[in-house]
Design a protein around this motif. Structure first.
Motif, PDB file in Angstrom:
ATOM      1  N   PRO A   1      76.897  84.708  81.763  1.00 21.40           N
ATOM      2  CA  PRO A   1      75.751  84.234  82.110  1.00 21.40           C
ATOM      3  C   PRO A   1      74.936  83.567  80.528  1.00 21.40           C
ATOM      4  CG  PRO A   1      75.638  86.364  83.016  1.00 21.40           C
ATOM      5  CD  PRO A   1      76.847  86.235  82.259  1.00 21.40           C
ATOM      6  N   VAL A   2      75.423  84.218  79.529  1.00 24.99           N
ATOM      7  CA  VAL A   2      75.031  83.908  78.010  1.00 24.99           C
ATOM      8  C   VAL A   2      75.600  82.586  77.807  1.00 24.99           C
ATOM      9  CG1 VAL A   2      74.908  84.210  75.841  1.00 24.99           C
ATOM     10  CG2 VAL A   2      74.342  86.190  77.309  1.00 24.99           C
ATOM     11  N   ALA A   3      76.892  82.478  78.388  1.00 25.50           N
ATOM     12  CA  ALA A   3      77.632  81.125  78.128  1.00 25.50           C
ATOM     13  C   ALA A   3      77.172  79.969  78.993  1.00 25.50           C
ATOM     14  CB  ALA A   3      78.986  81.243  78.347  1.00 25.50           C
ATOM     15  N   VAL A   4      76.846  80.207  80.197  1.00 31.26           N
ATOM     16  CA  VAL A   4      76.269  79.316  81.353  1.00 31.26           C
ATOM     17  C   VAL A   4      74.799  78.899  80.689  1.00 31.26           C
ATOM     18  CG1 VAL A   4      75.376  79.015  83.301  1.00 31.26           C
ATOM     19  CG2 VAL A   4      77.622  80.292  83.053  1.00 31.26           C
ATOM     20  N   PHE A   5      74.148  79.884  80.239  1.00 36.44           N
ATOM     21  CA  PHE A   5      72.678  79.516  79.932  1.00 36.44           C
ATOM     22  C   PHE A   5      72.909  78.446  78.774  1.00 36.44           C
ATOM     23  CE2 PHE A   5      68.961  79.855  77.347  1.00 36.44           C
ATOM     24  CZ  PHE A   5      67.822  79.529  78.388  1.00 36.44           C
ATOM     25  N   VAL A   6      73.430  78.870  77.721  1.00 39.58           N
ATOM     26  CA  VAL A   6      73.408  78.087  76.532  1.00 39.58           C
ATOM     27  C   VAL A   6      74.191  76.630  76.586  1.00 39.58           C
ATOM     28  CG1 VAL A   6      74.579  77.738  73.973  1.00 39.58           C
ATOM     29  CG2 VAL A   6      73.652  79.935  74.713  1.00 39.58           C
ATOM     30  N   THR A   7      75.413  76.486  77.397  1.00 44.08           N
ATOM     31  CA  THR A   7      75.824  75.225  77.993  1.00 44.08           C
ATOM     32  C   THR A   7      74.912  74.608  78.821  1.00 44.08           C
ATOM     33  OG1 THR A   7      77.973  76.488  78.002  1.00 44.08           O
ATOM     34  CG2 THR A   7      77.914  74.283  78.961  1.00 44.08           C
ATOM     35  N   ALA A   8      74.551  74.876  79.706  1.00 46.37           N
ATOM     36  CA  ALA A   8      73.540  74.208  80.627  1.00 46.37           C
ATOM     37  C   ALA A   8      72.166  73.705  79.764  1.00 46.37           C
ATOM     38  CB  ALA A   8      73.176  75.036  81.755  1.00 46.37           C
ATOM     39  N   ASN A   9      71.722  74.590  78.784  1.00 48.86           N
ATOM     40  CA  ASN A   9      70.455  74.154  78.045  1.00 48.86           C
ATOM     41  C   ASN A   9      70.879  72.992  77.212  1.00 48.86           C
ATOM     42  OD1 ASN A   9      67.954  74.710  76.954  1.00 48.86           O
ATOM     43  ND2 ASN A   9      68.890  75.168  74.924  1.00 48.86           N
ATOM     44  N   ALA A  10      72.111  73.050  76.741  1.00 49.37           N
ATOM     45  CA  ALA A  10      72.652  71.680  75.708  1.00 49.37           C
ATOM     46  C   ALA A  10      72.643  70.416  76.501  1.00 49.37           C
ATOM     47  CB  ALA A  10      73.869  71.873  75.165  1.00 49.37           C
ATOM     48  N   PHE A  11      72.669  70.422  77.726  1.00 46.46           N
ATOM     49  CA  PHE A  11      72.631  69.044  78.724  1.00 46.46           C
ATOM     50  C   PHE A  11      71.694  69.080  79.483  1.00 46.46           C
ATOM     51  CE2 PHE A  11      76.844  70.259  77.172  1.00 46.46           C
ATOM     52  CZ  PHE A  11      77.287  69.457  76.498  1.00 46.46           C
ATOM     53  N   LEU A  12      71.056  70.057  80.045  1.00 46.87           N
ATOM     54  CA  LEU A  12      70.027  69.734  81.243  1.00 46.87           C
ATOM     55  C   LEU A  12      68.607  70.180  80.882  1.00 46.87           C
ATOM     56  CD1 LEU A  12      72.342  71.654  83.810  1.00 46.87           C
ATOM     57  CD2 LEU A  12      72.201  68.838  83.438  1.00 46.87           C
ATOM     58  N   SER A  13      67.855  70.050  81.593  1.00 43.23           N
ATOM     59  CA  SER A  13      66.400  70.361  81.247  1.00 43.23           C
ATOM     60  C   SER A  13      66.189  71.952  81.611  1.00 43.23           C
ATOM     61  CB  SER A  13      65.444  69.562  82.676  1.00 43.23           C
ATOM     62  OG  SER A  13      65.637  70.284  83.804  1.00 43.23           O
ATOM     63  N   LEU A  14      65.365  72.478  81.055  1.00 40.46           N
ATOM     64  CA  LEU A  14      64.885  73.904  81.005  1.00 40.46           C
ATOM     65  C   LEU A  14      64.764  74.191  82.580  1.00 40.46           C
ATOM     66  CD1 LEU A  14      64.451  76.161  79.295  1.00 40.46           C
ATOM     67  CD2 LEU A  14      62.342  76.068  79.159  1.00 40.46           C
ATOM     68  N   SER A  15      64.235  73.660  83.598  1.00 41.82           N
ATOM     69  CA  SER A  15      64.181  74.322  84.477  1.00 41.82           C
ATOM     70  C   SER A  15      65.314  74.383  85.370  1.00 41.82           C
ATOM     71  CB  SER A  15      63.152  73.129  85.580  1.00 41.82           C
ATOM     72  OG  SER A  15      63.619  71.985  85.715  1.00 41.82           O
ATOM     73  N   LEU A  16      66.524  73.250  85.327  1.00 38.79           N
ATOM     74  CA  LEU A  16      67.772  73.386  85.922  1.00 38.79           C
ATOM     75  C   LEU A  16      68.365  74.471  85.055  1.00 38.79           C
ATOM     76  CD1 LEU A  16      68.658  69.658  86.432  1.00 38.79           C
ATOM     77  CD2 LEU A  16      68.274  71.286  88.024  1.00 38.79           C
ATOM     78  N   THR A  17      68.378  74.685  83.910  1.00 39.31           N
ATOM     79  CA  THR A  17      69.066  75.759  83.080  1.00 39.31           C
ATOM     80  C   THR A  17      68.729  76.782  83.753  1.00 39.31           C
ATOM     81  OG1 THR A  17      69.043  74.343  81.072  1.00 39.31           O
ATOM     82  CG2 THR A  17      69.492  76.695  80.978  1.00 39.31           C
ATOM     83  N   ILE A  18      67.665  77.308  83.892  1.00 38.61           N
ATOM     84  CA  ILE A  18      67.195  78.584  84.321  1.00 38.61           C
ATOM     85  C   ILE A  18      67.718  78.529  85.771  1.00 38.61           C
ATOM     86  CG2 ILE A  18      65.221  79.674  85.655  1.00 38.61           C
ATOM     87  CD1 ILE A  18      63.530  78.722  83.212  1.00 38.61           C
ATOM     88  N   GLY A  19      67.706  77.721  86.817  1.00 32.33           N
ATOM     89  CA  GLY A  19      68.312  77.682  87.958  1.00 32.33           C
ATOM     90  C   GLY A  19      69.882  78.147  88.000  1.00 32.33           C
ATOM     91  N   ILE A  20      70.444  77.407  87.028  1.00 30.83           N
ATOM     92  CA  ILE A  20      71.807  77.534  86.970  1.00 30.83           C
ATOM     93  C   ILE A  20      72.103  78.793  86.390  1.00 30.83           C
ATOM     94  CG2 ILE A  20      73.859  76.896  85.886  1.00 30.83           C
ATOM     95  CD1 ILE A  20      72.943  74.060  85.717  1.00 30.83           C
ATOM     96  N   ALA A  21      71.370  79.374  85.348  1.00 32.01           N
ATOM     97  CA  ALA A  21      71.661  80.685  84.755  1.00 32.01           C
ATOM     98  C   ALA A  21      71.422  81.825  85.873  1.00 32.01           C
ATOM     99  CB  ALA A  21      70.585  81.198  83.703  1.00 32.01           C
ATOM    100  N   VAL A  22      70.422  81.693  86.666  1.00 28.60           N
ATOM    101  CA  VAL A  22      70.163  82.694  87.839  1.00 28.60           C
ATOM    102  C   VAL A  22      71.163  82.992  88.802  1.00 28.60           C
ATOM    103  CG1 VAL A  22      68.628  83.475  89.641  1.00 28.60           C
ATOM    104  CG2 VAL A  22      67.725  82.836  87.457  1.00 28.60           C
ATOM    105  N   GLY A  23      71.950  81.310  89.172  1.00 31.92           N
ATOM    106  CA  GLY A  23      72.653  81.030  90.119  1.00 31.92           C
ATOM    107  C   GLY A  23      73.978  81.956  89.591  1.00 31.92           C
ATOM    108  N   SER A  24      74.209  81.845  88.305  1.00 33.45           N
ATOM    109  CA  SER A  24      75.488  82.591  87.762  1.00 33.45           C
ATOM    110  C   SER A  24      75.384  83.996  87.963  1.00 33.45           C
ATOM    111  CB  SER A  24      75.793  82.234  86.290  1.00 33.45           C
ATOM    112  OG  SER A  24      74.824  82.561  85.671  1.00 33.45           O
ATOM    113  N   GLY A  25      74.224  84.605  87.919  1.00 34.76           N
ATOM    114  CA  GLY A  25      73.838  86.100  87.721  1.00 34.76           C
ATOM    115  C   GLY A  25      74.046  86.402  89.204  1.00 34.76           C
ATOM    116  N   LEU A  26      73.642  85.763  90.285  1.00 34.60           N
ATOM    117  CA  LEU A  26      73.769  85.893  91.711  1.00 34.60           C
ATOM    118  C   LEU A  26      75.270  85.800  91.974  1.00 34.60           C
ATOM    119  CD1 LEU A  26      70.816  83.849  93.138  1.00 34.60           C
ATOM    120  CD2 LEU A  26      71.213  86.430  93.322  1.00 34.60           C
ATOM    121  N   ALA A  27      75.880  84.813  91.539  1.00 29.09           N
ATOM    122  CA  ALA A  27      77.396  84.783  91.918  1.00 29.09           C
ATOM    123  C   ALA A  27      78.224  86.027  91.309  1.00 29.09           C
ATOM    124  CB  ALA A  27      78.016  83.500  91.352  1.00 29.09           C
TER     125      ALA A  27
END
Length: 236
Positions: free
Chosen positions: A57-83
Motif C-alpha cells: 500500500p505504501v508503494a501504491v500510494f507514493v507512486t499514484a501520488n506522483a502522477f495523479l490527483s490526491l483524491s484518485l491517489t486515496i481511492g487507489i490506495a484504499v483499493g489496494s488495501g481492499l484487494a
C-alpha cells in the motif's frame, strides 16, 4: 508398540532399548518443536509475507501520488488495501490478521482526505513509532523489559526470570533493540515529514520496515531461546 524376543525366550519392549522415538515435524525431519514464545512472535509479525503486505500500500500510494490527483491517489490506495484484504482471506489467513492492513490504509487515507496533505499518509505510523519507543524503553528502565514479560506469559507466567541475571540482560538487549528500531524510525521519518518529502517518507517506510524488523526479531528470538535454555528443564 513392538516387542522383540531375547535368546532366553523372554520378550522386551523395543522402546526400552532404543529410547522414545524423536519428535517429527511436518517436514518429516526429527527435531525439537519450536518454542511457543517464538511462534507467538512470528505469528504477530505475519511471517515473511507480512512485510510484503505492509509495503505494497505504501508503494501504491507514493507512486499514484506522483502522477495523479490526491483524491484518485486515496481511492487507489484504499483499493489496494481492499484487494490485499480479500487476497489474504482467500489464502486462509485469520480475519483479524488480514483486516489489519486494510484498517491501516483506511485510517491513513482518511487522515489525508481530512488534511489535504499527502505526507499525512505516514503520520499515524510516525507517532506510533514514537509511542512504541517510549513504551519499550520505559520497560527497560523499570527493569521489566517487555520481551521478558512476553516470554514469561507464554510459558505460564510462573518463572522468576528477572532473578536470573543473564536472562534479564538478554531481554534488556532484546527490548533495547526494538526500542532502537522504533526510535530511529520516528527520528528519520519525522524529519522527512517536516521537510514535506512524501516520496522520501515512502522509501524510508519500506527500507526501515522489513530490514530493521528482521534484525530486532533475531535479537528477540535469541533472548527467548536463552531464557528457555536457562529456565525451563530439558524435555518439558
Amino acid at each position: 508398540m513392538s516387542m522383540t524376543e531375547r535368546q532366553d525366550g523372554t520378550r522386551e519392549d523395543d522402546e526400552a532399548t532404543t529410547g522414545p522415538l524423536p519428535v517429527v515435524g511436518k517436514s518429516g525431519k526429527a527435531g525439537a518443536s519450536k518454542d511457543p514464545a517464538e511462534m507467538t512472535l512470528l505469528e504477530h509479525m505475519g511471517g515473511p509475507m507480512g512485510f510484503v503486505y505492509s509495503a505494497i500500500p505504501v508503494a501504491v500510494f507514493v507512486t499514484a501520488n506522483a502522477f495523479l490527483s490526491l483524491s484518485l491517489t486515496i481511492g487507489i490506495a484504499v483499493g489496494s488495501g481492499l484487494a490485499l484484504f480479500g487476497y489474504r482471506l482467500l489464502r486462509g489467513e485469520r480475519f483479524a490478521q488480514a483486516v489489519g492492513s486494510l484498517l491501516g490504509v483506511a485510517l491513513a487515507s482518511a487522515l489525508v482526505a481530512v488534511t489535504g496533505s499527502a505526507r499525512d499518509f505516514f503520520a499515524i505510523g510516525i507517532w506510533a513509532s514514537l509511542a512504541g519507543f517510549v513504551l519499550t524503553l520505559g520497560t527497560v528502565l523499570a527493569r521489566r523489559p517487555v520481551t521478558g514479560v512476553v516470554w514469561n506469559l507464554v510459558h505460564g507466567g510462573t518463572h522468576d526470570w528477572r532473578a536470573d541475571r543473564p536472562t534479564l540482560r538478554a531481554h534488556d538487549l532484546a527490548t533495547l533493540a526494538a526500542a532502537l528500531v522504533l526510535g530511529s524510525r520516528f527520528a528519520i521519518q519525522q524529519w522527512l515529514y517536516v521537510t514535506e518529502s512524501t516520496a522520501g517518507l515512502g522509501i524510508a517506510r519500506v527500507l526501515m520496515g522489513t530490514p530493521l524488523t528482521i534484525v530486532a526479531a533475531l535479537v528477540v528470538v535469541w533472548a527467548f531461546r536463552r531464557s528457555t535454555k536457562r529456565l525451563i528443564p530439558a524435555g518439558r
